[in-house]
Write a protein that holds these residues in place. Sequence first.
Motif, short mmCIF file in Angstrom:
data_model
loop_
_atom_site.label_atom_id
_atom_site.label_comp_id
_atom_site.label_asym_id
_atom_site.label_seq_id
_atom_site.Cartn_x
_atom_site.Cartn_y
_atom_site.Cartn_z
N ASP A 1 4.09 1.36 7.79
CA ASP A 1 5.02 1.09 8.88
C ASP A 1 4.17 0.28 9.98
N THR A 2 4.49 -1.06 10.17
CA THR A 2 4.16 -1.99 11.05
C THR A 2 3.54 -1.38 12.49
N ARG A 3 4.55 -0.59 12.77
CA ARG A 3 4.40 0.14 14.16
C ARG A 3 3.13 1.11 14.06
N ARG A 4 2.79 1.54 13.22
CA ARG A 4 1.70 2.34 12.96
C ARG A 4 0.63 2.14 11.84
N LEU A 5 0.19 0.81 11.93
CA LEU A 5 -0.49 0.17 10.81
C LEU A 5 -1.86 1.32 10.30
N ASP A 6 -2.65 1.63 11.39
CA ASP A 6 -3.67 2.40 11.01
C ASP A 6 -3.53 3.56 10.02
N ASP A 7 -2.39 3.95 10.09
CA ASP A 7 -2.09 5.16 9.18
C ASP A 7 -2.23 5.03 7.84
N CYS A 8 -2.49 3.76 7.41
CA CYS A 8 -2.39 3.39 5.81
C CYS A 8 -4.06 3.19 5.76
N LEU B 1 10.76 -1.86 5.59
CA LEU B 1 11.49 -2.70 6.65
C LEU B 1 12.45 -1.48 7.30
N PHE B 2 11.79 -0.85 8.38
CA PHE B 2 12.76 0.09 9.32
C PHE B 2 13.73 -0.74 9.80
N HIS B 3 15.24 -0.56 9.77
CA HIS B 3 16.11 -1.21 10.37
C HIS B 3 16.05 -2.81 9.98
N GLY B 4 15.53 -3.12 9.01
CA GLY B 4 15.45 -4.31 8.40
C GLY B 4 14.58 -5.34 9.21
N ARG B 5 13.92 -4.98 10.42
CA ARG B 5 12.94 -5.77 10.85
C ARG B 5 11.52 -5.86 10.55
N LEU B 6 10.81 -6.74 10.64
CA LEU B 6 9.42 -6.90 10.60
C LEU B 6 8.78 -7.02 11.85
N ALA B 7 7.86 -6.21 12.17
CA ALA B 7 7.34 -6.13 13.60
C ALA B 7 6.33 -7.19 13.82
N HIS B 8 5.68 -7.62 12.38
CA HIS B 8 4.49 -8.45 12.51
C HIS B 8 4.75 -9.13 11.06
N SER B 9 4.10 -10.52 11.15
CA SER B 9 4.18 -11.14 9.97
C SER B 9 3.26 -10.74 9.05
N LEU B 10 3.68 -10.94 7.56
CA LEU B 10 2.52 -10.31 6.56
C LEU B 10 1.48 -10.88 6.57
N THR C 1 4.11 -6.98 0.34
CA THR C 1 5.29 -7.33 0.06
C THR C 1 5.99 -6.48 1.33
N THR C 2 7.54 -6.68 1.29
CA THR C 2 8.30 -6.23 2.06
C THR C 2 9.32 -5.29 1.35
N ARG D 1 12.64 -0.46 -6.92
CA ARG D 1 11.94 -0.92 -8.02
C ARG D 1 11.22 -2.14 -8.14
N ASP D 2 11.71 -3.06 -7.29
CA ASP D 2 10.90 -4.42 -7.21
C ASP D 2 9.71 -4.07 -6.74
N ALA D 3 9.49 -3.35 -5.87
CA ALA D 3 8.10 -3.23 -5.14
C ALA D 3 7.25 -2.34 -6.32
N LEU D 4 7.66 -1.75 -7.05
CA LEU D 4 7.12 -0.92 -8.01
C LEU D 4 6.59 -2.10 -9.38
N LEU D 5 7.57 -3.11 -9.61
CA LEU D 5 7.28 -4.08 -10.53
C LEU D 5 6.08 -5.02 -9.94
#
Lengths: 193, 149
Positions: free
Chosen positions: A112-119, A139-148, A164-165, A175-179
């Motif tokens: 979650d880009t709002r809490r990056l350090d959690d990962c 993508l919570f609510h379809g928005r990306l808070a920071h660029s990749l 990836t998002t 599925r695509d993320a797992l791929l």
Amino acid sequence: MGYPQSHEPAAPTPIKIVVAGGFGVGKTTTVGVISDTPPLTTEAAMTDVAAHVDRTGDVPDKTTTTVAIDFGTIRLDQGLKLYLFGTPGQDRFGFMWHDICVGALGALVIVDTRRLDDCYPAVDYFEQARIPFVIAVNLFHGRLAHSLEEVRWALAVNGDTPLTTFDARSRQSVRDALLTVCRHALQRATAAA
Amino acid sequence: MTEADGAGRRLPPYMRHADASRPLPDDPGAQAYLDADDAPRLRPYQMTGGRTAPVDPTLALEAQVVADGAVIAAPHALRFEHREVVNLAHDPVSVAELGALLHLHLQVVRVLVADLAAAGHLRVLRPQRAAATDPAMIERVIRGLSAIA
């Protein structure tokens, strides 16, 4: 693969992908949206390490603390079953990760880009354990808070690690993320061969 | 999540056999009973004689276990908690799934499975560690995932 000698039903080959990330980042949603059956939860007991941390004074009834491991399964073909294991969100259950991750094909680290350090703990762990992993920004609510690229910089992951998002609520997206995880693992495996 | 039901009932192991309200596992209502939130909960290690280390500590979460035909035919020779494991393992099932379905801690399941395997009642199929780094296997996973609509 050989067949069992007796008339027992043949067991599928289990393959494991770990779904990691901070607390509340969407791990259970991710597992649930693609699992063949509703996600199951198994409880693992506290070990001595945590027993020390969790000692709560004179509460005689408190003998065990449990941590829940959510998981789902996908039957990929007749003889192959994919297990998706979610890691416990809290850092202090890190000692359990080896148990969950040993022998994994790869890992999806949800961010979650709002809490990056959690990962961070997850990224550290998979780098150290040399398990192929992909950073997937939910993508919570379809928005990306920071660029990749900003995310890559902030996490200090090397250029080989795919970013990836995805949307944890969408089956196709998961599925695509797992791929992406599988393709990254394949690249690593073929490079090593 | 609580370890006791609303009535505060917490049954020691020797009482479980005597609990007439508890259906036997081959009872059709057994699964519903196990799924119910008010199923009496034991302290986990009462079922393992206090042991927390499985006979085989390397038993993976995704290891598949399957009951032996002979024990399926005569499950009543087993202790109750062993019987519950056997009843869920007529077809191959993973250690993690057993834990979830029986509402038992993973370590408890590992102890029970290891005991049953040591007695020859269960066959344990260990995951092949090399599978996760085998390109052919990964390609097979990719094919399987790609088929998901």
